[in-house]
Design a protein around this motif. Structure first.
Motif, PDB file in Angstrom:
ATOM      1  N   UNK A  17      63.417  40.578  22.794  1.00 31.71           N
ATOM      2  CA  UNK A  17      63.151  41.778  21.693  1.00 31.71           C
ATOM      3  C   UNK A  17      62.143  41.698  20.971  1.00 31.71           C
ATOM      4  N   UNK A  18      62.016  42.747  20.146  1.00 34.97           N
ATOM      5  CA  UNK A  18      60.909  42.879  19.151  1.00 34.97           C
ATOM      6  C   UNK A  18      61.491  43.518  17.596  1.00 34.97           C
ATOM      7  N   UNK A  19      60.950  42.874  16.699  1.00 33.56           N
ATOM      8  CA  UNK A  19      61.273  43.494  15.262  1.00 33.56           C
ATOM      9  C   UNK A  19      59.925  44.293  15.106  1.00 33.56           C
ATOM     10  N   UNK A  20      60.120  45.441  14.499  1.00 28.98           N
ATOM     11  CA  UNK A  20      59.122  46.422  14.298  1.00 28.98           C
ATOM     12  C   UNK A  20      59.310  47.043  13.138  1.00 28.98           C
ATOM     13  N   UNK A  21      58.121  46.950  12.424  1.00 30.27           N
ATOM     14  CA  UNK A  21      57.990  47.557  10.935  1.00 30.27           C
ATOM     15  C   UNK A  21      56.998  48.758  10.999  1.00 30.27           C
ATOM     16  N   UNK A  22      57.729  49.952  10.429  1.00 27.04           N
ATOM     17  CA  UNK A  22      57.163  51.314  10.683  1.00 27.04           C
ATOM     18  C   UNK A  22      56.183  51.236   9.421  1.00 27.04           C
ATOM     19  N   UNK A  23      56.438  50.682   8.304  1.00 28.24           N
ATOM     20  CA  UNK A  23      55.644  50.841   7.178  1.00 28.24           C
ATOM     21  C   UNK A  23      55.383  49.533   6.713  1.00 28.24           C
ATOM     22  N   UNK A  24      54.246  49.230   6.088  1.00 26.39           N
ATOM     23  CA  UNK A  24      53.627  47.949   5.953  1.00 26.39           C
ATOM     24  C   UNK A  24      54.480  47.154   4.808  1.00 26.39           C
ATOM     25  N   UNK A  25      54.974  47.806   3.848  1.00 28.22           N
ATOM     26  CA  UNK A  25      55.592  47.217   2.726  1.00 28.22           C
ATOM     27  C   UNK A  25      57.146  47.778   2.821  1.00 28.22           C
ATOM     28  N   UNK A  26      57.743  47.858   3.766  1.00 26.79           N
ATOM     29  CA  UNK A  26      59.013  48.371   3.730  1.00 26.79           C
ATOM     30  C   UNK A  26      60.011  47.217   3.747  1.00 26.79           C
ATOM     31  N   UNK A  27      61.099  47.502   3.190  1.00 28.30           N
ATOM     32  CA  UNK A  27      62.136  46.387   3.172  1.00 28.30           C
ATOM     33  C   UNK A  27      63.201  46.663   4.237  1.00 28.30           C
ATOM     34  N   UNK A  28      62.889  47.181   5.464  1.00 30.92           N
ATOM     35  CA  UNK A  28      63.646  47.463   6.524  1.00 30.92           C
ATOM     36  C   UNK A  28      62.926  47.589   7.592  1.00 30.92           C
ATOM     37  N   UNK A  29      63.549  46.838   9.063  1.00 31.63           N
ATOM     38  CA  UNK A  29      62.680  46.966  10.140  1.00 31.63           C
ATOM     39  C   UNK A  29      63.737  47.729  11.255  1.00 31.63           C
ATOM     40  N   UNK A  30      63.007  48.017  12.446  1.00 35.39           N
ATOM     41  CA  UNK A  30      63.934  48.337  13.609  1.00 35.39           C
ATOM     42  C   UNK A  30      63.815  47.150  14.771  1.00 35.39           C
ATOM     43  N   UNK A  31      64.587  47.370  15.445  1.00 34.70           N
ATOM     44  CA  UNK A  31      64.935  46.045  16.567  1.00 34.70           C
ATOM     45  C   UNK A  31      65.231  46.426  17.806  1.00 34.70           C
ATOM     46  N   UNK A  52      83.801  42.162  36.712  1.00 35.72           N
ATOM     47  CA  UNK A  52      82.485  42.194  36.309  1.00 35.72           C
ATOM     48  C   UNK A  52      82.468  40.755  35.222  1.00 35.72           C
ATOM     49  N   UNK A  53      81.555  39.796  35.938  1.00 33.51           N
ATOM     50  CA  UNK A  53      81.293  38.804  35.096  1.00 33.51           C
ATOM     51  C   UNK A  53      79.868  38.732  34.295  1.00 33.51           C
ATOM     52  N   UNK A  54      79.029  39.706  35.144  1.00 31.98           N
ATOM     53  CA  UNK A  54      77.646  39.619  34.487  1.00 31.98           C
ATOM     54  C   UNK A  54      77.322  41.152  33.854  1.00 31.98           C
ATOM     55  N   UNK A  55      76.694  41.096  32.836  1.00 38.62           N
ATOM     56  CA  UNK A  55      76.318  42.495  32.329  1.00 38.62           C
ATOM     57  C   UNK A  55      74.883  42.504  31.718  1.00 38.62           C
ATOM     58  N   UNK A  56      74.232  43.416  31.541  1.00 36.96           N
ATOM     59  CA  UNK A  56      72.868  43.638  30.971  1.00 36.96           C
ATOM     60  C   UNK A  56      72.892  44.727  29.903  1.00 36.96           C
ATOM     61  N   UNK A  57      72.346  44.817  29.046  1.00 35.13           N
ATOM     62  CA  UNK A  57      72.158  45.607  27.900  1.00 35.13           C
ATOM     63  C   UNK A  57      70.879  46.235  27.329  1.00 35.13           C
ATOM     64  N   UNK A  58      71.015  47.054  26.490  1.00 33.55           N
ATOM     65  CA  UNK A  58      69.801  47.302  25.616  1.00 33.55           C
ATOM     66  C   UNK A  58      70.579  47.711  24.374  1.00 33.55           C
ATOM     67  N   UNK A  59      69.738  46.917  23.102  1.00 33.79           N
ATOM     68  CA  UNK A  59      70.180  47.243  21.965  1.00 33.79           C
ATOM     69  C   UNK A  59      68.864  47.765  20.919  1.00 33.79           C
ATOM     70  N   UNK A  60      69.334  48.935  20.100  1.00 35.29           N
ATOM     71  CA  UNK A  60      68.514  49.604  19.083  1.00 35.29           C
ATOM     72  C   UNK A  60      68.932  49.442  17.975  1.00 35.29           C
ATOM     73  N   UNK A  61      68.245  48.650  16.851  1.00 30.34           N
ATOM     74  CA  UNK A  61      68.907  48.402  15.659  1.00 30.34           C
ATOM     75  C   UNK A  61      68.334  49.020  14.443  1.00 30.34           C
ATOM     76  N   UNK A  62      68.782  48.707  13.479  1.00 30.16           N
ATOM     77  CA  UNK A  62      68.049  48.856  12.091  1.00 30.16           C
ATOM     78  C   UNK A  62      68.535  47.873  11.155  1.00 30.16           C
ATOM     79  N   UNK A  63      67.744  47.246  10.248  1.00 28.84           N
ATOM     80  CA  UNK A  63      67.935  46.147   9.623  1.00 28.84           C
ATOM     81  C   UNK A  63      67.364  46.115   8.268  1.00 28.84           C
ATOM     82  N   UNK A  64      68.119  45.665   7.445  1.00 25.61           N
ATOM     83  CA  UNK A  64      67.466  45.595   5.814  1.00 25.61           C
ATOM     84  C   UNK A  64      67.422  44.216   5.548  1.00 25.61           C
TER      85      UNK A  64
END
Length: 184
Positions: free
Chosen positions: A132-146, A171-183
């Motif tokens: 995955x990737x952590x993404x900052x939408x603003x340079x000095x923000x105290x939160x990020x999206x993942x 089903x033993x196997x699963x696949x997924x997508x996470x979209x998140x918000x972290x402080x």
């Protein structure tokens, strides 16, 4: 509802791709900034879309992450599926490639899921591999999206969908997508 969710996910992915489309072309990997202000603790939540048994099952993930090194972090998390299929608790280790706040990562996880089958409760272990990737939408923000994609394997009793009186799909196997918000 499903159409609106698809449009929201497509828009979020488009913004993510647009923000970083030329990053590696414009700036060689070795010249990328390797340090920024890393806080050691972050917490947040994610929308989890998990594919198994031929359909997508949405859920919510809550997590607390501790960054003990600029390239390594550990988090504890819990997941509840909206359909009530299962609950999950576990721990993840993440390796960040550059050691910056805005960075790609590799995730290895171990968890336990809880579900009921044939009037009995089961608690099998699950192993997960994600990227995955952590993404900052603003340079000095105290939160990020993942945003993250992952695959996992349930060891032991599988998830089951009753297809009839004598037919069950497992089903033993699963696949997924996470979209998140972290402080942090």
């Amino acid at each position: 509802m499903v159409r609106s969710l698809k449009i929201f996910i497509a828009a979020l992915l488009l913004v993510s791709v647009q923000s970083f489309a030329g990053y590696f072309i414009e700036q060689p990997y070795e010249d990328a900034p390797a340090s920024d202000s890393l806080s050691s603790f972050s917490f947040g939540g994610e929308l989890e879309l998990v594919y198994y048994l031929g359909s997508v099952h949405p859920g919510i993930l809550l997590s607390g992450e501790y960054r003990f090194h600029k390239r390594h972090s550990v988090d504890l998390f819990g997941v509840a599926m909206f359909s009530g299929d299962y609950l999950e608790i576990g721990a993840d280790w993440r390796f960040f490639f550059r050691g910056a706040r805005e960075d790609d990562f590799l995730r290895l996880g171990v968890s336990f899921i809880s579900f009921e089958r044939d009037d009995q409760s089961y608690f099998p272990p699950r192993v997960t591999l994600g990227y995955g990737r952590d993404i900052l939408f603003f340079k000095n923000a105290s939160f990020l999206s993942r945003i993250e994609i992952f695959a996992s394997y349930i060891i032991g009793k599988p998830l089951v969908e009753k297809g009839g009186e004598f037919v069950n799909r497992e089903a033993h196997f699963t696949a997924g997508l996470n979209i998140g918000f972290y402080l942090f």
